[in-house]
Design a protein around this motif. Structure first.
Motif, PDB file in Angstrom:
ATOM      1  N   TRP A 185     -56.579 110.559   6.741  1.00  0.00           N
ATOM      2  CA  TRP A 185     -56.337 110.476   5.110  1.00  0.00           C
ATOM      3  C   TRP A 185     -55.291 109.902   4.873  1.00  0.00           C
ATOM      4  N   ARG A 186     -55.312 109.365   3.557  1.00  0.00           N
ATOM      5  CA  ARG A 186     -54.119 108.304   3.324  1.00  0.00           C
ATOM      6  C   ARG A 186     -53.063 109.431   2.487  1.00  0.00           C
ATOM      7  N   THR A 187     -53.501 110.634   2.365  1.00  0.00           N
ATOM      8  CA  THR A 187     -52.563 111.732   1.844  1.00  0.00           C
ATOM      9  C   THR A 187     -52.111 111.664   0.552  1.00  0.00           C
ATOM     10  N   GLY A 188     -53.194 111.614  -0.294  1.00  0.00           N
ATOM     11  CA  GLY A 188     -52.952 111.344  -1.757  1.00  0.00           C
ATOM     12  C   GLY A 188     -54.293 110.572  -2.137  1.00  0.00           C
ATOM     13  N   ALA A 189     -54.222 109.909  -3.308  1.00  0.00           N
ATOM     14  CA  ALA A 189     -55.247 109.149  -3.586  1.00  0.00           C
ATOM     15  C   ALA A 189     -54.944 107.815  -4.123  1.00  0.00           C
ATOM     16  N   ASN A 190     -55.898 106.798  -4.412  1.00  0.00           N
ATOM     17  CA  ASN A 190     -55.584 105.408  -4.962  1.00  0.00           C
ATOM     18  C   ASN A 190     -54.814 104.623  -3.948  1.00  0.00           C
ATOM     19  N   GLN A 191     -53.504 104.665  -4.135  1.00  0.00           N
ATOM     20  CA  GLN A 191     -52.527 103.945  -3.415  1.00  0.00           C
ATOM     21  C   GLN A 191     -51.995 104.494  -2.090  1.00  0.00           C
ATOM     22  N   ALA A 192     -51.375 103.583  -1.160  1.00  0.00           N
ATOM     23  CA  ALA A 192     -50.939 104.092  -0.106  1.00  0.00           C
ATOM     24  C   ALA A 192     -49.629 105.123  -0.187  1.00  0.00           C
ATOM     25  N   THR A 193     -49.584 106.142   0.584  1.00  0.00           N
ATOM     26  CA  THR A 193     -48.440 106.743   0.487  1.00  0.00           C
ATOM     27  C   THR A 193     -47.178 106.256   1.328  1.00  0.00           C
ATOM     28  N   THR A 194     -46.075 106.111   0.900  1.00  0.00           N
ATOM     29  CA  THR A 194     -45.056 105.534   1.713  1.00  0.00           C
ATOM     30  C   THR A 194     -43.748 106.356   1.540  1.00  0.00           C
ATOM     31  N   LEU A 195     -42.932 106.157   2.538  1.00  0.00           N
ATOM     32  CA  LEU A 195     -41.661 106.932   2.746  1.00  0.00           C
ATOM     33  C   LEU A 195     -40.562 105.693   2.999  1.00  0.00           C
ATOM     34  N   THR A 196     -39.395 105.895   2.186  1.00  0.00           N
ATOM     35  CA  THR A 196     -38.425 104.670   2.499  1.00  0.00           C
ATOM     36  C   THR A 196     -37.308 105.409   2.894  1.00  0.00           C
ATOM     37  N   PHE A 197     -36.553 105.338   4.103  1.00  0.00           N
ATOM     38  CA  PHE A 197     -35.649 105.787   4.385  1.00  0.00           C
ATOM     39  C   PHE A 197     -34.151 104.951   4.445  1.00  0.00           C
ATOM     40  N   ALA A 198     -33.016 105.131   3.590  1.00  0.00           N
ATOM     41  CA  ALA A 198     -32.092 104.330   3.292  1.00  0.00           C
ATOM     42  C   ALA A 198     -31.319 104.410   4.526  1.00  0.00           C
ATOM     43  N   ASP A 199     -31.287 105.415   5.446  1.00  0.00           N
ATOM     44  CA  ASP A 199     -30.461 105.578   6.813  1.00  0.00           C
ATOM     45  C   ASP A 199     -31.678 106.109   7.778  1.00  0.00           C
ATOM     46  N   GLU A 200     -31.017 105.899   8.915  1.00  0.00           N
ATOM     47  CA  GLU A 200     -31.809 106.464  10.205  1.00  0.00           C
ATOM     48  C   GLU A 200     -31.941 107.722  10.205  1.00  0.00           C
ATOM     49  N   VAL A 201     -33.347 108.156  10.347  1.00  0.00           N
ATOM     50  CA  VAL A 201     -33.865 109.546  10.499  1.00  0.00           C
ATOM     51  C   VAL A 201     -34.646 109.888  11.800  1.00  0.00           C
TER      52      VAL A 201
ATOM     53  N   PRO B 293     -35.769 103.861  12.302  1.00  0.00           N
ATOM     54  CA  PRO B 293     -34.543 102.908  11.728  1.00  0.00           C
ATOM     55  C   PRO B 293     -34.850 103.064  10.188  1.00  0.00           C
ATOM     56  N   ALA B 294     -33.818 102.704   9.346  1.00  0.00           N
ATOM     57  CA  ALA B 294     -33.871 102.775   7.956  1.00  0.00           C
ATOM     58  C   ALA B 294     -34.836 101.820   7.626  1.00  0.00           C
ATOM     59  N   GLY B 295     -35.714 101.956   6.419  1.00  0.00           N
ATOM     60  CA  GLY B 295     -36.900 100.904   6.329  1.00  0.00           C
ATOM     61  C   GLY B 295     -38.024 101.639   5.477  1.00  0.00           C
ATOM     62  N   LYS B 296     -39.048 101.124   5.214  1.00  0.00           N
ATOM     63  CA  LYS B 296     -40.073 101.833   4.460  1.00  0.00           C
ATOM     64  C   LYS B 296     -41.205 101.688   5.409  1.00  0.00           C
ATOM     65  N   TYR B 297     -41.872 102.944   5.248  1.00  0.00           N
ATOM     66  CA  TYR B 297     -43.067 103.209   6.248  1.00  0.00           C
ATOM     67  C   TYR B 297     -44.073 103.918   5.476  1.00  0.00           C
ATOM     68  N   GLY B 298     -45.382 103.876   6.004  1.00  0.00           N
ATOM     69  CA  GLY B 298     -46.699 104.495   5.496  1.00  0.00           C
ATOM     70  C   GLY B 298     -46.823 105.879   6.065  1.00  0.00           C
ATOM     71  N   LEU B 299     -47.186 106.886   5.350  1.00  0.00           N
ATOM     72  CA  LEU B 299     -47.484 108.104   5.863  1.00  0.00           C
ATOM     73  C   LEU B 299     -48.920 108.498   5.476  1.00  0.00           C
ATOM     74  N   VAL B 300     -49.753 108.827   6.606  1.00  0.00           N
ATOM     75  CA  VAL B 300     -51.116 109.014   6.714  1.00  0.00           C
ATOM     76  C   VAL B 300     -51.184 110.474   7.408  1.00  0.00           C
ATOM     77  N   SER B 301     -52.338 111.169   7.508  1.00  0.00           N
ATOM     78  CA  SER B 301     -52.456 112.575   8.108  1.00  0.00           C
ATOM     79  C   SER B 301     -54.004 112.603   8.719  1.00  0.00           C
ATOM     80  N   ILE B 302     -54.115 113.587   9.635  1.00  0.00           N
ATOM     81  CA  ILE B 302     -55.517 113.822  10.011  1.00  0.00           C
ATOM     82  C   ILE B 302     -55.588 115.284   9.891  1.00  0.00           C
ATOM     83  N   PRO B 303     -56.038 115.824   8.816  1.00  0.00           N
ATOM     84  CA  PRO B 303     -55.941 117.295   8.408  1.00  0.00           C
ATOM     85  C   PRO B 303     -57.200 117.867   9.532  1.00  0.00           C
ATOM     86  N   ASP B 304     -56.885 118.946   9.851  1.00  0.00           N
ATOM     87  CA  ASP B 304     -57.893 119.794  10.740  1.00  0.00           C
ATOM     88  C   ASP B 304     -57.593 121.406  10.019  1.00  0.00           C
ATOM     89  N   LYS B 305     -58.599 122.137  10.707  1.00  0.00           N
ATOM     90  CA  LYS B 305     -58.390 123.786  10.307  1.00  0.00           C
ATOM     91  C   LYS B 305     -57.262 124.443  10.910  1.00  0.00           C
TER      92      LYS B 305
END
Length: 278
Positions: A66-82, A90-102
């Motif tokens: 699941w894209r974890t939202g609607a319409n657009q892709a869900t993204t997370l941008t980290f300004a520093d390493e996490v 590393p710092a940068g922009k990434y996508g966030l998706v999920s696989i829901p289950d019960k």
């Protein structure tokens, strides 16, 4: 003739432009920027509503990406390493998706920034996968993601919709970086540029050498004798060291200077500290 045709085209274009209809997006977009550690995290996603539909196991199928939202892709941008799920990112922009289950969700940080459908997802671009147990909450009509329990080295991203809340823990290492900064700045020849107050606060708030913190508070107070806030924190440090009388003297001096500056907040803070030292 050409002139007449040109004018006609311009009028037609103007009519079409005016006739365009603008309506609210069915799933609004939200962008959140949260300071974290020595940097920040920016989240961007779309927010669908329930609208009387069955969500998990139906609109959002179990066991599928699941894209974890609607319409657009869900993204997370980290300004520093996490760090997520034991993996340093590393710092940068990434996508966030999920696989829901019960009984458990799989939360995925991916290099892909364009996942708007399950078909677009490519597992080889995964950065890390984290298992998370869904928790029951009061019904949330609008899909909501927010940061909570924000601390200096840890934070939680909550994913909430319908009666389900899933949490993604995120951490960062600031200890090494802050200590390196303090060491480097304290070596500078110009002592006026030494971060005495900031370094002292970091030491006191993070359980480090209180005697070193006190020395830096003293130097900070020497550089800025009217700084009632420095004397207040110096009093706190003295109290932690068990130097009760010196703490009282520092707090009283802070009150005197705070009154001169008409800062009632620090007057009250010092009075509360004094009450614990009686």
């Amino acid at each position: 003739m050409r002139k007449t045709i040109m004018i006609g085209c311009l009028l037609a274009f103007a009519f079409i432009t005016k006739a365009q209809l603008k309506t609210p997006a069915p799933s609004s977009t939200q962008t959140i920027k949260q300071d974290f550690g020595l940097g920040s995290i920016e989240l961007s996603y779309s927010r669908p509503n329930i609208k009387g539909r069955k969500i998990y196991g139906d609109l959002v199928p179990f066991g599928k990406v699941w894209r974890t939202g609607a319409n657009q892709a869900t993204t997370l941008t980290f300004a520093d390493e996490v760090t997520i799920g034991g993996t340093k990112i590393p710092a940068g922009k990434y996508g966030l998706v999920s696989i829901p289950d019960k009984s458990a969700w799989t939360l995925i940080i991916t290099k892909q920034l364009d996942i708007t459908s399950p078909a677009a997802y490519k597992q080889e671009n995964d950065v890390v996968r984290v298992q998370a147990k869904p928790q029951s909450i009061k019904k949330a009509e609008t899909f909501t993601m927010q940061f909570a329990n924000v601390k200096s080295t840890s934070i939680e991203l909550h994913i909430m919709w319908d009666q389900t809340d899933v949490v993604l823990p995120i951490t960062t290492d600031i200890e090494t970086k802050v200590m390196a900064q303090i060491d480097e700045l304290m070596k500078k020849e110009d002592k006026k540029s030494h971060p005495y107050f900031g370094a002292a606060m970091y030491y006191m708030d993070n359980g480090k050498d209180l005697n070193q913190a006190l020395d830096w508070f003293n130097k900070a107070a020497e550089q800025n004798p009217k700084a009632f806030w420095i004397l207040h924190q110096r009093a706190n440090c003295l109290a932690k060291l068990g130097k009760k009388q010196e703490a009282i003297e520092s707090a009283n001096k802070s009150i005197e200077l705070a009154k001169e500056a008409k800062n009632d907040d620090y007057v009250a803070l010092n009075q509360k500290l004094l009450a614990t030292l009686k």
